[in-house]
Design an enzyme around this catalytic site. Structure first.
Site, PDB file in Angstrom:
ATOM      1  N   HIS A 121       0.839  -1.204   0.000  1.00 41.26           N
ATOM      2  CA  HIS A 121       0.000   0.000   0.000  1.00 41.26           C
ATOM      3  C   HIS A 121       0.867   1.243   0.000  1.00 41.26           C
ATOM      4  O   HIS A 121       2.006   1.232   0.469  1.00 41.26           O
ATOM      5  CB  HIS A 121      -0.958   0.012   1.197  1.00 41.26           C
ATOM      6  CG  HIS A 121      -0.284  -0.089   2.532  1.00 41.26           C
ATOM      7  ND1 HIS A 121       0.164  -1.281   3.054  1.00 41.26           N
ATOM      8  CD2 HIS A 121       0.019   0.858   3.454  1.00 41.26           C
ATOM      9  CE1 HIS A 121       0.705  -1.064   4.244  1.00 41.26           C
ATOM     10  NE2 HIS A 121       0.643   0.225   4.495  1.00 41.26           N
TER      11      HIS A 121
ATOM     12  N   HIS B 238       0.807   5.391   1.000  1.00 38.42           N
ATOM     13  CA  HIS B 238       0.143   6.434   1.779  1.00 38.42           C
ATOM     14  C   HIS B 238       0.178   7.743   0.998  1.00 38.42           C
ATOM     15  O   HIS B 238       1.238   8.149   0.504  1.00 38.42           O
ATOM     16  CB  HIS B 238       0.895   6.681   3.093  1.00 38.42           C
ATOM     17  CG  HIS B 238       0.933   5.513   4.030  1.00 38.42           C
ATOM     18  ND1 HIS B 238       0.153   5.427   5.155  1.00 38.42           N
ATOM     19  CD2 HIS B 238       1.676   4.371   4.024  1.00 38.42           C
ATOM     20  CE1 HIS B 238       0.411   4.303   5.816  1.00 38.42           C
ATOM     21  NE2 HIS B 238       1.339   3.641   5.143  1.00 38.42           N
TER      22      HIS B 238
END
Ligand code: 5GP
Ligand code: ZN
Length: 141
Positions: free
Chosen positions: A99, A101
């Site tokens: 992932h 940010h």
């Protein structure tokens, strides 16, 4: 992955504030934001990090990032953001699903960048660069 939190969000088994979705990528608000609008961008295909992600999932995710980031900053009314990924537990990765940010930033928000240091001397810098150069695998085929 059965026990992966972000796979569960991708599969809509766990609720999230989704801000973008296509067939390869999902983006949703971080449940504990560093700043308002802090968004997580994840490939739908499970991988632990950019260490083991497929090239196609990485390309799909990286291609979507600028568009999502523009929406994040425009939506919360700022101009800047930090973009990052924690890779490995020692770097702070808590969720083992790749992932990125997107953290909206503005003047006076009180957030600090990472503290920086200096090399002890020029030889430490050169030796470090040499070690890294030799360790980067180059496909010579
Ligand atoms: P990491 O530390 O792995 O780079 O980032 C994981 C992020 O996921 C953290 O910033 C954390 O706040 C966020 N997070 C953890 N659990 C949940 C959850 O259940 N839902 C959402 N939306 N974010 C979560
Ligand atoms: Zn997963």
């Amino acid at each position: 992955m059965n026990d992966c939190l972000f796979c569960k969000i991708v599969n809509k088994e766990i609720p999230a504030s989704i801000v973008f979705e296509d067939d390869k990528v999902l983006a949703f608000l971080d449940i504990n934001p560093v700043s308002i609008g802090h968004t997580l961008v994840v490939p739908k295909e499970h991988s632990e990090s950019i260490e083991d992600i497929s090239t196609s999932a990485l390309c799909d995710t990286m291609s979507a990032l600028p568009t999502i980031a523009k929406g994040v900053v425009s939506g919360v009314g700022v101009k800047a953001y930090n973009l990052g990924s924690n890779v490995g537990k020692e770097a702070g990765q808590a969720i083992m699903h790749t992932h990125f940010h997107i953290i909206p930033r503005e003047d006076g928000d009180g957030l600090k960048l990472w503290p920086q240091r200096q090399y002890t001397d020029q030889s430490e810098q050169e030796e470090t660069a040499n070690k890294i150069r030799q360790a980067i695998p180059i496909d010579k085929t």
